[in-house]
Structures are given as structure tokens and as C-alpha cells.
Design a protein around this motif. Structure first.
Motif, PDB file in Angstrom:
ATOM      1  N   THR A   3     -11.130  -9.255  -6.535  1.00 22.47           N
ATOM      2  CA  THR A   3     -10.123  -9.156  -5.466  1.00 22.47           C
ATOM      3  C   THR A   3      -9.834  -7.699  -5.141  1.00 22.47           C
ATOM      4  O   THR A   3      -9.840  -7.283  -3.974  1.00 22.47           O
ATOM      5  N   LEU A   4      -9.588  -6.911  -6.172  1.00 24.80           N
ATOM      6  CA  LEU A   4      -9.244  -5.499  -5.958  1.00 24.80           C
ATOM      7  C   LEU A   4     -10.413  -4.738  -5.336  1.00 24.80           C
ATOM      8  O   LEU A   4     -10.228  -3.923  -4.417  1.00 24.80           O
ATOM      9  N   ALA A   5     -11.621  -5.004  -5.819  1.00 27.93           N
ATOM     10  CA  ALA A   5     -12.790  -4.305  -5.279  1.00 27.93           C
ATOM     11  C   ALA A   5     -12.999  -4.658  -3.806  1.00 27.93           C
ATOM     12  O   ALA A   5     -13.314  -3.793  -2.983  1.00 27.93           O
TER      13      ALA A   5
ATOM     14  N   MET B   1       1.067 -11.086  -2.474  1.00 27.34           N
ATOM     15  CA  MET B   1       0.843 -10.032  -1.484  1.00 27.34           C
ATOM     16  C   MET B   1       2.174  -9.541  -0.912  1.00 27.34           C
ATOM     17  O   MET B   1       2.309  -8.377  -0.534  1.00 27.34           O
TER      18      MET B   1
ATOM     19  N   PRO C  83       0.841  -1.991  -3.018  1.00 26.53           N
ATOM     20  CA  PRO C  83       1.842  -2.114  -1.945  1.00 26.53           C
ATOM     21  C   PRO C  83       2.045  -3.568  -1.525  1.00 26.53           C
ATOM     22  O   PRO C  83       1.165  -4.409  -1.725  1.00 26.53           O
TER      23      PRO C  83
ATOM     24  N   MET D  50      -7.266 -11.015   3.851  1.00 22.09           N
ATOM     25  CA  MET D  50      -6.240  -9.981   3.904  1.00 22.09           C
ATOM     26  C   MET D  50      -6.862  -8.627   4.245  1.00 22.09           C
ATOM     27  O   MET D  50      -6.230  -7.780   4.870  1.00 22.09           O
TER      28      MET D  50
ATOM     29  N   ILE E 130      -5.797  -0.602  -8.671  1.00 15.31           N
ATOM     30  CA  ILE E 130      -6.950   0.187  -9.106  1.00 15.31           C
ATOM     31  C   ILE E 130      -6.474   1.591  -9.433  1.00 15.31           C
ATOM     32  O   ILE E 130      -5.808   2.224  -8.619  1.00 15.31           O
TER      33      ILE E 130
ATOM     34  N   TYR F 244       2.398  -6.377   1.389  1.00  9.18           N
ATOM     35  CA  TYR F 244       1.772  -6.567   2.699  1.00  9.18           C
ATOM     36  C   TYR F 244       2.850  -6.654   3.773  1.00  9.18           C
ATOM     37  O   TYR F 244       3.832  -7.375   3.601  1.00  9.18           O
TER      38      TYR F 244
ATOM     39  N   ASN G 160      -9.324 -15.197  -0.226  1.00 10.35           N
ATOM     40  CA  ASN G 160      -8.072 -14.612   0.259  1.00 10.35           C
ATOM     41  C   ASN G 160      -8.122 -13.090   0.449  1.00 10.35           C
ATOM     42  O   ASN G 160      -7.651 -12.598   1.476  1.00 10.35           O
TER      43      ASN G 160
ATOM     44  N   ALA H 257      -4.528  -5.608   8.641  1.00  9.44           N
ATOM     45  CA  ALA H 257      -5.297  -5.631   7.393  1.00  9.44           C
ATOM     46  C   ALA H 257      -4.452  -5.015   6.277  1.00  9.44           C
ATOM     47  O   ALA H 257      -3.627  -4.135   6.526  1.00  9.44           O
ATOM     48  N   TYR H 258      -4.649  -5.515   5.073  1.00 13.19           N
ATOM     49  CA  TYR H 258      -3.902  -4.998   3.922  1.00 13.19           C
ATOM     50  C   TYR H 258      -4.505  -3.672   3.473  1.00 13.19           C
ATOM     51  O   TYR H 258      -5.726  -3.557   3.352  1.00 13.19           O
ATOM     52  N   GLU H 259      -3.648  -2.703   3.217  1.00 13.11           N
ATOM     53  CA  GLU H 259      -4.127  -1.388   2.783  1.00 13.11           C
ATOM     54  C   GLU H 259      -3.769  -1.200   1.307  1.00 13.11           C
ATOM     55  O   GLU H 259      -2.643  -0.844   0.972  1.00 13.11           O
ATOM     56  N   LEU H 260      -4.731  -1.440   0.446  1.00 12.80           N
ATOM     57  CA  LEU H 260      -4.489  -1.331  -0.996  1.00 12.80           C
ATOM     58  C   LEU H 260      -4.338   0.121  -1.439  1.00 12.80           C
ATOM     59  O   LEU H 260      -3.424   0.464  -2.188  1.00 12.80           O
ATOM     60  N   LEU H 261      -5.261   0.957  -1.004  1.00 18.09           N
ATOM     61  CA  LEU H 261      -5.328   2.334  -1.510  1.00 18.09           C
ATOM     62  C   LEU H 261      -4.825   3.333  -0.479  1.00 18.09           C
ATOM     63  O   LEU H 261      -4.948   3.112   0.727  1.00 18.09           O
TER      64      LEU H 261
ATOM     65  N   LEU I 252     -10.704  -5.646  -1.628  1.00 16.87           N
ATOM     66  CA  LEU I 252      -9.656  -5.018  -0.819  1.00 16.87           C
ATOM     67  C   LEU I 252      -9.962  -3.534  -0.593  1.00 16.87           C
ATOM     68  O   LEU I 252      -9.771  -2.999   0.499  1.00 16.87           O
ATOM     69  N   ALA I 253     -10.448  -2.871  -1.633  1.00 17.52           N
ATOM     70  CA  ALA I 253     -10.673  -1.428  -1.525  1.00 17.52           C
ATOM     71  C   ALA I 253     -11.882  -1.109  -0.658  1.00 17.52           C
ATOM     72  O   ALA I 253     -11.822  -0.227   0.215  1.00 17.52           O
TER      73      ALA I 253
ATOM     74  N   VAL J  71      -4.161  -8.504 -10.793  1.00 17.89           N
ATOM     75  CA  VAL J  71      -4.273  -8.049  -9.397  1.00 17.89           C
ATOM     76  C   VAL J  71      -3.205  -7.007  -9.088  1.00 17.89           C
ATOM     77  O   VAL J  71      -3.501  -5.958  -8.499  1.00 17.89           O
TER      78      VAL J  71
ATOM     79  N   ASN K  49      -0.753 -16.933  -3.381  1.00 17.86           N
ATOM     80  CA  ASN K  49      -1.280 -15.646  -2.928  1.00 17.86           C
ATOM     81  C   ASN K  49      -0.355 -14.881  -1.985  1.00 17.86           C
ATOM     82  O   ASN K  49      -0.164 -13.669  -2.163  1.00 17.86           O
TER      83      ASN K  49
END
Lengths: 508, 508
Positions: A320-322, B366, B32, A366, B407, B34, A362, A33-37, A324-325, B403, B362
């Protein structure tokens, strides 16, 4: 000779468009899984959610039973306003199971929630329907049944969702009976029941019991309710009452704050995410207070609006950002996670529709979502379900199913022998490695036309929407219902008839 | 009164569709990348690339100068077949710079390559052009100029790419002069020069020197060549000769294996990725042997084909996985990375076009790509550039630019005060926090229609393609060329005239 060819072509076509029988009942993810934060950001969001629950509070309206459950659990109750000590709501979620099985009428279609699993389901809730031939109109029971059939026929949709569209030709207080029947009769996959009134949730459970048996349902999940929050920070009694019905029966709930930032939350993503997290924890906590261990899904539906017109918007960068977070917050809670879908504000299955839908889907992929309904058919911000859009979306789910398989690296996949055979500067079309792999190497999206311009022109210059029209018409022509025990079918129909006779039609 | 309103509307419209002046010259990523594959898998792919270069080898055809450079550097040369000891090609890449500036005619439009930066560029290479009004036809110089203008007008395209389309009305041996002139005259952004023959690369450099000066160009990057590999494992002398011209002048090269797995590589992704990695390392190494420190981009263009028909396919799940994986190999080499684009096999800007394009773009986003050209206009597997598609894609680049901002979590974004002001259960439309943020809170995609069905119907039921048609027509009507020193313009025109007079037209 011609007849033989035609028969062969028909057989081949049927195989190619109805491979549902051979498809997996659900997906298993093999990519990270993608780790945004980072940890600090996630902690800050969680702390803000705790601040919301401890300082601002959350209301449960007109449901003294739910309020009493929270009071007994130690929450502060001031009229209808609930407040939680920091960490309390989160602690109440701890008894919810991290993974569980949902049983289908056909045991081969049982699905797994949570962990590395992914389940796609069809759209939910639109009063309108559209197709290229008839245009936009109110949906009917026939449309509802058609979408149940199309979901059943797709190899890439695992869950019927629930109110795929509203059969507005049937009385409001009776249509749930026809919808649950359609799920049970025209498909054999998992589905959701009614949440529009507690007695309709009870009816949904009663019909499920005819099929699965009461004893089985005490121990096993077969039906869910989709519970929306009346954001910001309010649960209405319609939803909490339905939630309680499903949880008390040890059946499932999907707790889904649907939030357009700027209206139902502040317009900034950190506020949106923290609020959704706070709201969903309270819903999950309620399921556990009703019945410890009741299966539940951490849902979210976070999107944006056009801040000039107030119109909802989808597939936007902010959504998208929300997505992912909040997926990260969900994982830290350790529960099955719902987000995403093929979402769009477009009125038809055009470039906008698939651009927005792909963008909305997407990040869910992710982010490692476990349950993505609204995955097929959505148009017009959910007001309309489209036949053409439905088959496009379903095919796109197949592509995403391939993405989450990831890349496996072994000697065969590295194809050293292919280079030894082909050498340098010659193509690989004819080498043994290609011949061994070409059938299954690539996911094939039949609605995507890759033919040369001349061939495409000769075939009538059809755009994807027109090809999709041909597809769903053919699918419905070829649909065959899954088998059902006639005595069970009779019992279901008898139940519906008695229920329908017992009250007058209500239309609102 | 009516006149004032019209004037105001015109002013507002111009601002909203031409905000290029206020837009950033390039993007900086704050999220970051992916990571699809783990260390073991990446090492295995790298080892396989080393095996290809040491055992299978790679050919450079008809370019004894390039072969001699590699021989001197210690590679094994057998006829035209090069072999490298394990790690040797990689070591030769070590002198390539990790980050660098590319200078534009307008210094405010200088861009940064590598690191956390992202540059979007327009499409490259199509012989055909299409629009809703005139349909598909051969592209002309007028089309080329139009796309230069549209790129210049977009706030989300930072780089003109190079051969945006082929001006097939101009002789093959002269069209590069008109193309480079259009880049220099109708835009002030960075661009690529000709690579179709070494003397055309020299002409491109000569024209750049008229604008930037020779001394400046000895030290600074102002023009690039886009170098394709003739996969599998072959460089043709056309490409290596052009590469040498740009590198010798300390100008840039983008090394881009374009590989359809199954034809130009084995059909399996691990082989495709390792082969592309091997190929690109050799191209990068050559730039460094020509001139140590010459700026270069690690490019990749990895896609799939319909294995039944042989047609190229885009936005497929296999290409997503290959793009994600090779980006990791590129990062481990530490060079600016090119991949992705809004790619599709569709013949028009329909649902397929934007589904495939969004899916192709996309993973590049990523994966942390630094340079994404082919980002606007692509149709029909690159054979056609579309006016409507171009403006759709450009707007989508704006969404992606948002994107990658990620955040930011601070007290203002958490909006605690908004809850204190609004309380529970009331909407946030009117609170101070929303009023402060609503203008800039969300990226606004003007081509995406979010209006109610009735309003959309009254406006003519236009799909996105029709709205895009209106958009590009308006943009071209309002286009104004950036200023240029008249003496420089004259010198460019004089150079072109002399060059054109010096040889007869060649048409192939």
C-alpha cells in the motif's frame, strides 16, 4: 399472467446484469489524489533513482539495437550495462505524451489515458483457471474466450487487458493469434497484444491493421504491449524487442516493473520505489528513442513476499505504502500511471481473497491511478484466474467508480426542502426528495447480500462465492457477440489460418 | 527429541499468536489525512449544519434537565425543540479538550485520544453470535467474556469497546454489572460502561471507582459512554441522561449519530454529513454544559441502505465518501474523531464480509480517525458478532497499524549498500541488508495463506474462515487472565452481588 411475470423478470434481470451498453467507456476522476510523501521525501527518492542509473547502472540483455539507441542518445554503454548521467533518463521521457486516446473497435468504447481518467481492465497472465464446479485446472482457449466475454459484459471493465489467461491447449507459438482474435471478435473494447516474441507482436499488429487499417494506426493507438522488467535493473531482449515493435508502429507500451521487495529489490520500501522508478524511466526512454511521441504508460507492480517462505504476498501494508509513493513520482513525470489491481495470494474467492484484493486496490484508487488492469479475476498470486472472483471484482470496480465521483454539493444535494417536508424525528423514506433520488442515489452491488438472516437462510445460506457462481453462469448464457463486418472477420480468420499453417506447433 | 521439538513449537506458536504484551497501547499516525473536500465545500456543509440547528431545530425528548442547561446557555427552547443561533452550538463545543489520556487498569495500556493517535476497539452491541462450529445463536455472558479475552489477547486492539455483544442470558437490568466486571477482570484495557439507563451508568462508574478510586476519577478519564442519536435530529432521554452521568463525573462520552441515509437523513451525502455534524455538535455541547472540559469524542457512523429493500448496507462507496468528508468537519472542530470499523451486512466471514469490512475501514484510516471501535467481529449489520470474523478483523487492524507508520526515508532504507553488494540482475535474498531487515521488514498476517497451491491442498484446502476458527479456539485455550488485587476483585464481586440482590430480574 405467469408468463408475463416471467418475461418481465427476465427482462429486468437482463438489464440489471448487462448494463454494459449504458456504462461509460472509461471513468473521470473528481476527487484529489492522496499525497503520502512531501517534497523533500519525493526529491530524495528521485535522487536515489538517479544514483542507481548513474552509479549502479541497468542492463539490457541481448538487444544490441536497444543498446545502440541509448549509445546514440548519449548514455554510457559498457558491454550490456547502461549508465545515465543524472537527469538524462528522465529527460529522455519528456517526449512521451501526457494524455492520449486509445481506440476501440467500437468507437463508443474509446478510452482516455492519463490526466483525471481511470480505466479498469481484467486480469493478465495466469496459466490456471478455477471455478466452484470444476476446481483448479489449466486454462484453455475456451476459458480465455469466456473471460473476454465476461469483460465485455461488465459495465465496469473498460479494457480487455491482454493475456487474460494462458490458453495452454494451444501451441505456445500460435496461441497469440487466437487470443488477439478473441479480443477482436468477442469484444469491441481496447486490448493488448502479444509480447512473448517480436514476431508475435508483429502478428498482433497485423491483425489490428486488418480491423483498423494501417494509415489509421500510424496516427492512432489501438493496441498495447505489457512490458515487464526483469528486476533488479535488467531488461531482457524478449521484452525490449516487443517494446520496439509496438513503439515503432506508434502503438502503446505499458512499462511495468513487477517487484517483490526482498528478492527483486532490497526489502525496504524507499529502495523498492526508487529502483522501480529508475527501471520504468529506462523503458519509457527506450520507447521514445524508437519513436518520439509513442504512447506509453508508467506502470508499477510493487509488492511484498513472505520473508520466511519466499512466497509473494498482496494487499499488504508495505505494498500500500509503495503504491501510494510511486504514484507521486509518476505524477511528477506527468505520464499516465498504472498500478494496483484486485490482487491476492488466496486460492479461492474467500475472505482472504477479497480482503487482500480490496487492500491492494484501495491505494491505487486513492493514489489517482489512470490504468488498473489485473482488476478482475486474480487468485493465487496470479497463477490462477477465478470465474467467481472475476465477477466479484468487476462489481467492486463499480463501487470504486462511484467513489471517484466524489461529492457534489448543491441545493438539491443539501436537501433543505426534505427537512421542511419531514420535520424533526420522522424518517425520510417517503419524502419527495428521497423519491426523486432513490433509484440512482446509491451504487448497488448485487452480489453483496444485505437481506435479513431469515431470508438469506431460506435462500440456501449461500456465501458470496456461491452467488458469484450463479452470476457468471448466467452472464455466459446470455452473452451475445458484438457485430463485426463479415469480410473483416473472414480476413482475420484467413490470416490466422495462414500463420498457423506456416510453422509447426511449438509447446515451450 | 520429539518432545523438545513439540515444546519449542508450542513456545513459538504462543509467542506468535499472543504478542499483545509487546504491542503498543495505542498507535501514532505518521501519514497525512486525506482531504476530500476543499474549503468552499466544507464551509458550505458547516453552514448547512448551522441552518439545520437555527431553522429546523433538534429535539431532546423527556429530559427537562438537558433542556434547561441549553436554555441557560442561551439556546431557544420551544417545548422540546431546541434552536441555536448560527455558530452557537459550535461555540459551546469549544471547551472540550482536543487531546486527552484514557487510563487503563494496567497503566501500560493507557491510551491517547485525539491528535495523531489511533485506537482500535472491538465490536459493540450485537444480540447474536456465530461461529463455524455452533452457528448463529443468541449471545451469552460466556460469549461476552470470550470476546473480552480475545480483545485482550490481540496486539492490535487497544480498547475493549463496551457491550461487545449482549449477554442475553442475563437479565436486562443486571447484565451491565457482569459486563463491566468482565472488562475489569478479564482484561486490563480501557472500556465503556452502560448507557441503557442512568442508574446503570452510575453502577458502571461505581465499579470503576472500586478499581481506580474516586479522587483519581475526578481528574482522569477511565470509562466512557457510547451515546447514539435518535436521528433525524432527536436525542432521547435514555441517551442524554447517561451522557449527563458520565460527563458529571468528568468521564467520557462518544457522541455517535448512526445514520442510514434515506431513512434517518435525506439520501444524499451532503445532507447526511451536515445533519450528522449538527447532531454531534449538540451532544458535545451538552457534555460541556454539564461539565466544562469533560472529555468527549466526535463520533459518526454514516452508512447507506438498499433503497429497494430498506436493508442497511456497509462498505459502500457513498459511505466511504461521507466518512472522508465528515472527518474533515471533525478536524476543523479540533476534537478526537471516531468513525469506521470492519462493518458488513454479510451473515458469515466470507468474501463479502471482508470486502465490505475493508472498504468500510479504509476511508477511516485515510481520513485520520482517532478512535475506531466496531473494528473486530461485526457481521450481519451489527446484529451478530462472529468469532472467526473477530480474529480476521483484529489481524487486519495490525496491517493498518503498519500503513499509518508511513515510509521513513534514510540511508539505511534506501539500501545503497545492498546494490553495491548485489550488483545488477541478482536477487537480494542473501545480501546483508535483507538479512538485517527480514524479520521486521513486513507485517505478517498469519491468517492470510500465501503458500503454494499444493501445500495448501495438502493442508486440507482450508479457506480463511476455517483457519480463523482454528485461531480463536487456540487463543481461548491459551488465555490467561491479567493479575488483579484480590481485595479489589472481592469488592467488585460484592458490589455486584448486592446490586443483583436488591432488585428483581427484568427482561426487557
Amino acid at each position: 399472467m405467469a408468463a408475463t411475470t416471467t418475461a418481465r423478470r427476465r427482462r429486468r434481470t437482463r438489464e440489471s446484469i448487462s448494463p454494459a451498453a449504458a456504462a461509460p467507456a472509461y471513468l473521470t476522476r473528481r476527487i484529489p489524489a492522496y499525497e503520502l510523501l512531501d517534497e523533500e521525501a519525493l526529491t530524495r527518492l528521485e535522487n536515489h533513482a538517479e544514483w542507481l542509473l548513474s552509479e549502479v547502472g541497468i542492463e539490457i540483455r541481448d538487444d544490441p539495437v536497444a543498446l545502440e539507441l541509448f549509445r546514440e542518445a548519449g548514455a554510457s554503454v559498457d558491454g550490456e550495462l547502461l549508465r545515465f548521467d543524472r537527469g538524462h533518463a528522465r529527460a529522455l521521457c519528456a517526449t512521451a505524451p501526457a494524455t492520449y486516446t486509445m481506440h476501440a473497435r467500437n468507437p463508443q468504447k474509446n478510452i482516455e489515458f492519463g490526466g483525471n481518467h481511470l480505466v479498469f481492465g481484467s486480469a493478465y497472465g495466469s496459466p490456471f483457471v478455477t471455478d466452484l464446479e470444476r476446481g483448479r485446472r489449466y486454462a484453455t482457449l475456451e476459458d480465455f474466450q469466456n473471460f473476454v466475454k465476461l469483460t465485455y459484459l461488465s459495465p465496469w471493465l473498460h479494457h480487455q487487458s491482454g493475456t487474460i489467461c494462458e490458453p495452454v491447449d494451444i501451441a505456445v507459438n500460435k496461441r497469440h493469434l487466437d487470443m488477439v482474435y478473441a479480443h477482436l471478435r468477442f469484444s469491441d473494447q481496447p486490448f493488448m497484444g502479444s509480447v512473448t516474441a517480436p514476431e508475435r507482436a508483429e502478428d498482433s499488429l497485423a491483425m489490428a491493421r486488418i480491423v483498423f487499417g494501417e494509415a489509421f494506426m500510424q496516427e492512432n493507438l489501438v493496441i498495447q504491449g505489457n512490458i515487464n522488467v526483469n528486476s533488479p535493473l535488467v531488461y531482457d531482449n524478449t521484452m525490449t524487442a516487443a517494446l520496439r515493435v509496438y513503439a515503432a508502429a506508434n502503438q502503446g507500451n505499458v512499462i511495468s516493473p513487477f517487484i517483490m521487495a526482498g528478492a527483486m529489490s532490497p526489502v525496504t520500501q524507499p529502495a523498492l520505489i526508487a529502483q522501480a522508478h529508475a527501471e520504468v524511466m529506462v523503458g519509457i526512454a527506450l520507447t521514445q528513442l524508437v519513436r518520439r511521441g509513442a504512447p506509453v504508460v508508467y506502470g508499477s507492480f510493487l509488492t511484498t513476499m513472505d520473508l520466511k517462505s519466499g512466497a509473494p504476498t498482496f494487499g499488504t501494508p508495505e505494498s500500500t505504502l509503495a503504491t501510494l509513493a510511486i504514484s507521486q513520482l509518476s505524477r511528477r513525470l506527468g505520464l499516465p500511471f498504472r498500478c494496483g489491481g484486485h490482487l491476492t495470494a488466496s486460492k479461492l474467492a474467500d475472505a482472504q481473497a477479497m480482503q487482500e484484493s480490496t487492500n491492494a486496490m484501495n491505494p491505487a484508487i486513492m493514489a489517482g491511478a489512470n490504468f488498473i488492469f489485473q482488476a478482475a479475476g486474480w487468485l493465487e498470486s496470479g497463477l490462477t484466474i477465478g470465474y467467481e472472483k472475476f465477477v466479484m471484482d468487476a462489481e467492486q470496480c463499480g463501487s470504486l467508480a462511484r467513489v471517484i465521483q466524489g461529492i457534489e454539493i448543491d441545493t438539491d444535494q443539501l436537501a433543505g426542502d426534505a427537512y421542511r417536508e419531514a420535520g424533526v424525528g420522522t424518517n425520510f423514506l417517503g419524502v419527495s426528495h428521497t423519491m426523486q433520488h432513490y433509484r440512482n442515489a446509491n451504487y448497488r452491488a448485487d452480489l453483496c447480500d444485505a437481506s435479513p438472516f431469515e431470508q438469506w437462510s431460506e435462500a440456501g445460506c449461500k456465501d458470496m462465492q456461491q452467488r458469484a457462481y450463479d452470476r457468471w453462469k448466467q452472464l455466459l448464457r446470455e452473452y451475445q457477440a458484438p457485430p463485426i463486418d463479415p469480410s473483416i472477420d473472414e480476413a482475420l480468420l484467413d490470416f490466422i489460418a495462414r500463420k498457423k499453417d506456416s510453422v509447426a506447433d511449438a509447446w515451450y
